[in-house]
Design a protein around this motif. Structure first.
Motif, PDB file in Angstrom:
ATOM      1  N   THR A  40      39.150 -14.162  68.958  1.00 36.36           N
ATOM      2  CA  THR A  40      38.518 -15.232  68.325  1.00 36.36           C
ATOM      3  C   THR A  40      38.616 -16.421  69.004  1.00 36.36           C
ATOM      4  N   ALA A  41      39.851 -17.021  69.573  1.00 36.73           N
ATOM      5  CA  ALA A  41      40.009 -18.180  70.421  1.00 36.73           C
ATOM      6  C   ALA A  41      38.871 -18.340  71.516  1.00 36.73           C
ATOM      7  N   LEU A  42      38.720 -17.153  72.124  1.00 38.05           N
ATOM      8  CA  LEU A  42      37.887 -17.124  73.090  1.00 38.05           C
ATOM      9  C   LEU A  42      36.567 -17.426  72.892  1.00 38.05           C
ATOM     10  N   THR A  43      36.129 -16.814  71.584  1.00 37.14           N
ATOM     11  CA  THR A  43      34.676 -17.152  71.183  1.00 37.14           C
ATOM     12  C   THR A  43      34.517 -18.483  70.665  1.00 37.14           C
ATOM     13  N   VAL A  44      35.641 -19.273  70.327  1.00 34.48           N
ATOM     14  CA  VAL A  44      35.539 -20.443  69.694  1.00 34.48           C
ATOM     15  C   VAL A  44      35.230 -21.481  71.200  1.00 34.48           C
ATOM     16  N   VAL A  45      35.965 -21.049  72.286  1.00 38.04           N
ATOM     17  CA  VAL A  45      36.022 -21.963  73.391  1.00 38.04           C
ATOM     18  C   VAL A  45      34.609 -21.540  73.940  1.00 38.04           C
ATOM     19  N   TYR A  46      33.713 -20.481  73.787  1.00 35.58           N
ATOM     20  CA  TYR A  46      32.703 -20.236  74.476  1.00 35.58           C
ATOM     21  C   TYR A  46      31.692 -21.060  73.549  1.00 35.58           C
ATOM     22  N   ALA A  47      31.813 -21.108  72.089  1.00 39.09           N
ATOM     23  CA  ALA A  47      30.943 -21.713  71.305  1.00 39.09           C
ATOM     24  C   ALA A  47      31.037 -23.220  71.486  1.00 39.09           C
ATOM     25  N   VAL A  48      32.309 -23.858  71.607  1.00 40.77           N
ATOM     26  CA  VAL A  48      32.371 -25.280  72.172  1.00 40.77           C
ATOM     27  C   VAL A  48      31.748 -25.553  73.400  1.00 40.77           C
ATOM     28  N   LEU A  49      31.990 -24.933  74.156  1.00 39.11           N
ATOM     29  CA  LEU A  49      31.248 -24.972  75.536  1.00 39.11           C
ATOM     30  C   LEU A  49      29.807 -25.010  75.436  1.00 39.11           C
ATOM     31  N   GLY A  50      29.051 -24.012  74.907  1.00 43.61           N
ATOM     32  CA  GLY A  50      27.754 -24.118  74.629  1.00 43.61           C
ATOM     33  C   GLY A  50      26.995 -25.064  74.009  1.00 43.61           C
ATOM     34  N   ILE A  51      27.819 -25.564  72.819  1.00 50.20           N
ATOM     35  CA  ILE A  51      27.547 -26.704  72.204  1.00 50.20           C
ATOM     36  C   ILE A  51      27.541 -28.049  72.975  1.00 50.20           C
ATOM     37  N   GLY A  56      47.785 -15.653  75.674  1.00 47.96           N
ATOM     38  CA  GLY A  56      48.286 -14.659  74.853  1.00 47.96           C
ATOM     39  C   GLY A  56      49.266 -15.343  73.730  1.00 47.96           C
ATOM     40  N   PHE A  57      50.515 -15.944  74.245  1.00 44.69           N
ATOM     41  CA  PHE A  57      51.575 -16.628  73.525  1.00 44.69           C
ATOM     42  C   PHE A  57      51.835 -16.028  72.188  1.00 44.69           C
ATOM     43  N   GLY A  58      51.903 -14.584  72.341  1.00 47.37           N
ATOM     44  CA  GLY A  58      52.318 -13.933  71.342  1.00 47.37           C
ATOM     45  C   GLY A  58      51.174 -13.825  70.072  1.00 47.37           C
ATOM     46  N   LEU A  59      50.042 -14.279  70.354  1.00 49.94           N
ATOM     47  CA  LEU A  59      48.705 -14.035  69.591  1.00 49.94           C
ATOM     48  C   LEU A  59      48.505 -12.639  69.514  1.00 49.94           C
ATOM     49  N   SER A  60      48.044 -12.229  68.291  1.00 41.99           N
ATOM     50  CA  SER A  60      47.485 -10.696  68.256  1.00 41.99           C
ATOM     51  C   SER A  60      46.201 -10.724  69.175  1.00 41.99           C
ATOM     52  N   GLU A  61      45.783  -9.473  69.449  1.00 41.40           N
ATOM     53  CA  GLU A  61      44.630  -9.208  69.959  1.00 41.40           C
ATOM     54  C   GLU A  61      43.376  -9.962  69.607  1.00 41.40           C
ATOM     55  N   GLY A  62      43.191  -9.709  68.496  1.00 41.31           N
ATOM     56  CA  GLY A  62      42.133 -10.409  67.466  1.00 41.31           C
ATOM     57  C   GLY A  62      42.051 -11.920  67.687  1.00 41.31           C
ATOM     58  N   ALA A  63      43.166 -12.532  67.482  1.00 42.02           N
ATOM     59  CA  ALA A  63      43.301 -14.205  67.596  1.00 42.02           C
ATOM     60  C   ALA A  63      42.836 -14.551  68.886  1.00 42.02           C
ATOM     61  N   ALA A  64      43.287 -13.938  69.778  1.00 43.85           N
ATOM     62  CA  ALA A  64      42.942 -14.146  71.148  1.00 43.85           C
ATOM     63  C   ALA A  64      41.507 -14.166  71.608  1.00 43.85           C
TER      64      ALA A  64
END
Length: 151
Positions: free
Chosen positions: A90-101, A80-88
């Protein structure tokens, strides 16, 4: 309990760094091939990229940078760290994309490099990489069917 986890994390990080330093030192002891004759700019650039790709230090830096990026992305997504729910999300989607690539690159390029290292051509290397990636996808599908949920 938190201090034990922190100490364990620091020790494992130091072990990874020590492993890469040792691998880089072993690589520098080998004799380098005689420099090829001077060519045009493209040949010089291709030789430089080839030298970089064969350098253990470059691989170590890329690994550490990738691990830190992946770890920080996961912490940002779940902490979290004060991020909005949408930003968190998005960060999770980026992590999954980097892991898949990363997994795709590991499986496909590993098969390709293995085939090319054994004297096969580009087409055979691509075929081996595609087959390896296909088998990895089949394994994921089979695990999904047996276990029921993977993600």
């Amino acid at each position: 309990m938190v201090s034990l986890t922190l100490v364990s994390t620091v020790l494992m990080g130091l072990l990874v760094v020590a492993t890469f330093v040792a691998a880089a030192r072993i690589g520098t002891r080998r004799k380098h091939e005689a420099a090829a004759s001077e060519g045009d700019r493209y040949d010089q650039l291709a030789r430089r990229f080839d030298e970089l790709a064969k350098s253990p230090a470059v691989w170590a830096v890329v690994f550490v940078a990738g691990a830190l990026t992946f770890g920080l992305g996961a912490v940002a997504a779940f902490g979290g760290f004060g991020l909005s729910e949408g930003a968190a999300a998005t960060a999770l989607t980026v992590v999954y994309a980097v892991l898949g690539i990363s997994l795709f690159a590991f499986v496909f390029l590993g098969g390709y490099a293995g085939a090319r290292g054994r004297g096969l051509g580009n087409a055979q290397g691509v075929a081996v990489g595609a087959i390896a990636f296909g088998f990895a996808l089949l394994f994921v599908i089979a695990a999904q069917l047996v276990i029921g949920s993977l993600g």
